[in-house]
Motif scaffolding. Structure first.
Motif, PDB file in Angstrom:
ATOM      1  N   LEU A 113      -3.821  -2.278   3.770  1.00 23.22           N
ATOM      2  CA  LEU A 113      -3.381  -1.370   4.109  1.00 23.22           C
ATOM      3  C   LEU A 113      -2.863   0.218   3.937  1.00 23.22           C
ATOM      4  O   LEU A 113      -3.258   1.451   3.955  1.00 23.22           O
ATOM      5  CB  LEU A 113      -4.192  -1.396   5.666  1.00 23.22           C
ATOM      6  CG  LEU A 113      -3.925  -0.102   6.830  1.00 23.22           C
ATOM      7  CD1 LEU A 113      -5.386   0.307   6.517  1.00 23.22           C
ATOM      8  CD2 LEU A 113      -3.486  -0.651   7.680  1.00 23.22           C
ATOM      9  N   SER A 114      -1.819  -0.328   3.151  1.00 23.25           N
ATOM     10  CA  SER A 114      -0.720   0.705   2.850  1.00 23.25           C
ATOM     11  C   SER A 114      -1.152   1.269   1.612  1.00 23.25           C
ATOM     12  O   SER A 114      -0.257   2.319   1.241  1.00 23.25           O
ATOM     13  CB  SER A 114       0.329  -0.606   2.666  1.00 23.25           C
ATOM     14  OG  SER A 114       0.542  -0.479   4.173  1.00 23.25           O
ATOM     15  N   ARG A 115      -1.886   0.582   1.107  1.00 16.78           N
ATOM     16  CA  ARG A 115      -2.589   0.649  -0.525  1.00 16.78           C
ATOM     17  C   ARG A 115      -3.700   1.996  -0.433  1.00 16.78           C
ATOM     18  O   ARG A 115      -2.834   2.538  -1.821  1.00 16.78           O
ATOM     19  CB  ARG A 115      -2.757   0.030  -1.494  1.00 16.78           C
ATOM     20  CG  ARG A 115      -1.960  -0.957  -1.804  1.00 16.78           C
ATOM     21  CD  ARG A 115      -2.437  -2.344  -3.050  1.00 16.78           C
ATOM     22  NE  ARG A 115      -1.633  -3.590  -3.508  1.00 16.78           N
ATOM     23  CZ  ARG A 115      -1.296  -4.382  -2.960  1.00 16.78           C
ATOM     24  NH1 ARG A 115      -2.322  -4.641  -1.843  1.00 16.78           N
ATOM     25  NH2 ARG A 115      -0.696  -5.268  -2.839  1.00 16.78           N
ATOM     26  N   ILE A 116      -3.662   2.474   0.725  1.00 13.81           N
ATOM     27  CA  ILE A 116      -4.849   3.225   0.805  1.00 13.81           C
ATOM     28  C   ILE A 116      -4.595   4.918   1.103  1.00 13.81           C
ATOM     29  O   ILE A 116      -3.519   5.105   1.864  1.00 13.81           O
ATOM     30  CB  ILE A 116      -5.753   2.857   1.650  1.00 13.81           C
ATOM     31  CG1 ILE A 116      -6.513   2.198   1.812  1.00 13.81           C
ATOM     32  CG2 ILE A 116      -6.811   4.234   2.339  1.00 13.81           C
ATOM     33  CD1 ILE A 116      -7.850   1.589   3.329  1.00 13.81           C
ATOM     34  N   PRO A 117      -4.474   5.593   0.433  1.00 10.53           N
ATOM     35  CA  PRO A 117      -3.558   7.078   0.661  1.00 10.53           C
ATOM     36  C   PRO A 117      -4.383   7.845   1.836  1.00 10.53           C
ATOM     37  O   PRO A 117      -5.567   7.238   2.819  1.00 10.53           O
ATOM     38  CB  PRO A 117      -4.547   7.963  -0.905  1.00 10.53           C
ATOM     39  CG  PRO A 117      -4.954   7.086  -2.180  1.00 10.53           C
ATOM     40  CD  PRO A 117      -5.281   5.859  -0.731  1.00 10.53           C
ATOM     41  N   ALA A 118      -3.537   8.626   2.408  1.00  8.85           N
ATOM     42  CA  ALA A 118      -4.053   8.688   3.620  1.00  8.85           C
ATOM     43  C   ALA A 118      -5.377   9.812   3.643  1.00  8.85           C
ATOM     44  O   ALA A 118      -6.009  10.163   4.667  1.00  8.85           O
ATOM     45  CB  ALA A 118      -2.752  10.438   3.963  1.00  8.85           C
ATOM     46  N   SER A 119      -5.453  10.747   2.663  1.00  8.79           N
ATOM     47  CA  SER A 119      -6.691  11.169   2.294  1.00  8.79           C
ATOM     48  C   SER A 119      -7.972  10.512   2.646  1.00  8.79           C
ATOM     49  O   SER A 119      -8.878  11.275   2.668  1.00  8.79           O
ATOM     50  CB  SER A 119      -6.586  12.053   0.752  1.00  8.79           C
ATOM     51  OG  SER A 119      -6.137  10.813  -0.213  1.00  8.79           O
ATOM     52  N   ALA A 120      -7.927   9.327   1.931  1.00 10.97           N
ATOM     53  CA  ALA A 120      -8.798   8.198   2.481  1.00 10.97           C
ATOM     54  C   ALA A 120      -8.846   7.146   3.529  1.00 10.97           C
ATOM     55  O   ALA A 120     -10.016   6.596   3.377  1.00 10.97           O
ATOM     56  CB  ALA A 120      -9.137   7.357   1.015  1.00 10.97           C
ATOM     57  N   ILE A 121      -8.120   7.167   4.361  1.00 14.09           N
ATOM     58  CA  ILE A 121      -8.528   6.790   5.177  1.00 14.09           C
ATOM     59  C   ILE A 121      -9.457   6.940   6.318  1.00 14.09           C
ATOM     60  O   ILE A 121     -10.123   6.182   6.417  1.00 14.09           O
ATOM     61  CB  ILE A 121      -6.860   7.388   6.525  1.00 14.09           C
ATOM     62  CG1 ILE A 121      -5.705   6.556   6.298  1.00 14.09           C
ATOM     63  CG2 ILE A 121      -7.126   6.253   7.576  1.00 14.09           C
ATOM     64  CD1 ILE A 121      -6.001   4.871   6.153  1.00 14.09           C
ATOM     65  N   SER A 122      -9.774   8.093   6.205  1.00 13.90           N
ATOM     66  CA  SER A 122     -11.564   8.511   7.416  1.00 13.90           C
ATOM     67  C   SER A 122     -13.133   7.230   6.064  1.00 13.90           C
ATOM     68  O   SER A 122     -13.794   6.915   6.737  1.00 13.90           O
ATOM     69  CB  SER A 122     -11.998   9.680   7.463  1.00 13.90           C
ATOM     70  OG  SER A 122     -11.352  10.192   7.787  1.00 13.90           O
ATOM     71  N   GLU A 123     -12.641   7.671   5.245  1.00 17.01           N
ATOM     72  CA  GLU A 123     -13.573   7.321   4.322  1.00 17.01           C
ATOM     73  C   GLU A 123     -13.662   5.695   4.044  1.00 17.01           C
ATOM     74  O   GLU A 123     -14.591   4.753   4.015  1.00 17.01           O
ATOM     75  CB  GLU A 123     -13.465   7.699   2.439  1.00 17.01           C
ATOM     76  CG  GLU A 123     -14.333   7.314   1.475  1.00 17.01           C
ATOM     77  CD  GLU A 123     -14.285   8.191   0.154  1.00 17.01           C
ATOM     78  OE1 GLU A 123     -14.637   7.155  -0.790  1.00 17.01           O
ATOM     79  OE2 GLU A 123     -13.550   8.778   0.155  1.00 17.01           O
TER      80      GLU A 123
END
Length: 351
Positions: A113-123
């Protein structure tokens, strides 16, 4: 095992590539299909250990039969040594799964989860939510395997096998070792099937245990366990209905202590049963238990909800009991209710 980047064997188990092999192609494909690293390690560890325990059981059965056929004496030491090694490996697995599985899976998911960029959280949210539910199912299956295996070991060593200083004869020791091994085998096999079901595959349909005698033993054990747990659920429902009648007093024990006891029974016996047939109301049932497990005051509505979900679960178990009894391998094997009741008393006494 040696070359796998996803497996880090425990030193206590000392896996050897030349001996500890999984040869069924469907099972190998199932393990490879677990994409998350820690989950793959734990799943591989559990499968390898369970199959090793089954080989120990085969050795015990073979040695006890050889002693009967040729009159060979002094097999007691070999049998006791094999049981000791089996118990040691089973204990190493249960400790690993009970103490570390939850933490390892949670930490691994947190890193992903920490590797996911903030901009891609919703996707990525739907995919990560699905992964979380999948890992939750794996965790439940692993903890259920550990709890069930711990109970099986207690039953074998505290009830089935004679104590070393009991004065039992060579012949009696061989007979009781053979009977204990026969009782343990279907429990280990069902644990393998339960873990496969948690990973989305019915291993009984892929030739993992395709011998008719093995299927007969596993189905008979499953039928017995379903009946036993249905009785436990019935007792839980009765206690849930009566819990609301207790008046709260400072010097009284919590009237909800039975909920924690039932959850421990569920982890050891109930979870494998619902995984065997995918009980659709599993989550509402568990949520109703959690709502009354840790409370400071009595909530009659929550108690009523838990009792209602318990009755639905018991109805499901009784229907499953009837369906299992209709399997081809059990057509000429009537259900032994007296033996099941004795097994239930032993189970409750050793828990």
């Amino acid at each position: 095992v040696q070359d796998s980047p996803f497996f880090n064997s425990l030193s206590a188990l000392e896996f050897r590539p030349e001996f500890d092999r999984i040869q069924n192609p469907q099972l190998l494909q199932l393990i490879r299909g677990v994409t998350e690293g820690q989950a793959k390690r734990l799943v591989a560890l559990t499968f390898l250990t369970l199959f090793r325990l089954l080989r120990y059981v085969s050795v015990i059965e073979q040695r006890s039969i050889e002693g009967d056929l040729d009159g060979r004496r002094f097999v007691t030491g070999t049998l006791q040594f094999t049981w000791a090694v089996l118990r040691s490996d089973a204990r190493a697995l249960t400790q690993r799964l009970s103490d570390r599985a939850r933490e390892l899976l949670a930490d691994s998911f947190d890193r992903e989860l920490s590797r996911i960029p903030a901009s891609a959280i919703s996707e990525r949210f739907p995919a990560m939510l699905a992964d979380a539910h999948h890992l939750r199912g794996i965790r439940g299956a692993l903890e259920g395997v550990a709890a069930n295996l711990r109970l099986e070991m207690r039953r074998v060593f505290e009830h089935d096998l004679p104590a070393p200083d009991s004065g039992a004869t060579e012949n009696e020791i061989r007979l009781r070792c053979r009977a204990a091994a026969a009782h343990l085998r279907p429990g280990l096999q069902n644990s393998i099937l339960v873990l496969g079901a948690a990973l989305g595959t019915r291993l009984d349909e892929h030739g993992v245990f395709d011998d008719h005698a093995e299927r007969r033993l596993m189905s008979d054990r499953l039928r017995r366990d379903i009946w036993m747990f249905a009785q436990i659920v019935r007792a839980f429902c009765e206690k849930a209905r009566n819990a609301g009648d207790h008046q709260e007093r400072w010097n009284d024990a919590s009237p909800f202590a039975f909920v924690g006891e039932f959850l421990s029974y569920f982890r050891a016996m109930g979870y494998p049963l619902v995984r065997a047939a995918d009980y659709v109301r599993l989550d509402p049932f568990l949520e109703s238990l959690e709502r009354i497990r840790d409370v400071d005051r009595i909530d009659p509505q929550r108690i009523a909800n838990a009792a209602e979900e318990g009755e639905l679960f018991r109805t499901y178990l009784l229907e499953l009991f009837e369906n299992i009894g209709r399997r081809d391998e059990l057509q000429d094997l009537p259900f032994d209710r007296r033996a099941a009741a004795m097994a239930l008393r032993l189970y409750l006494g050793s828990h």
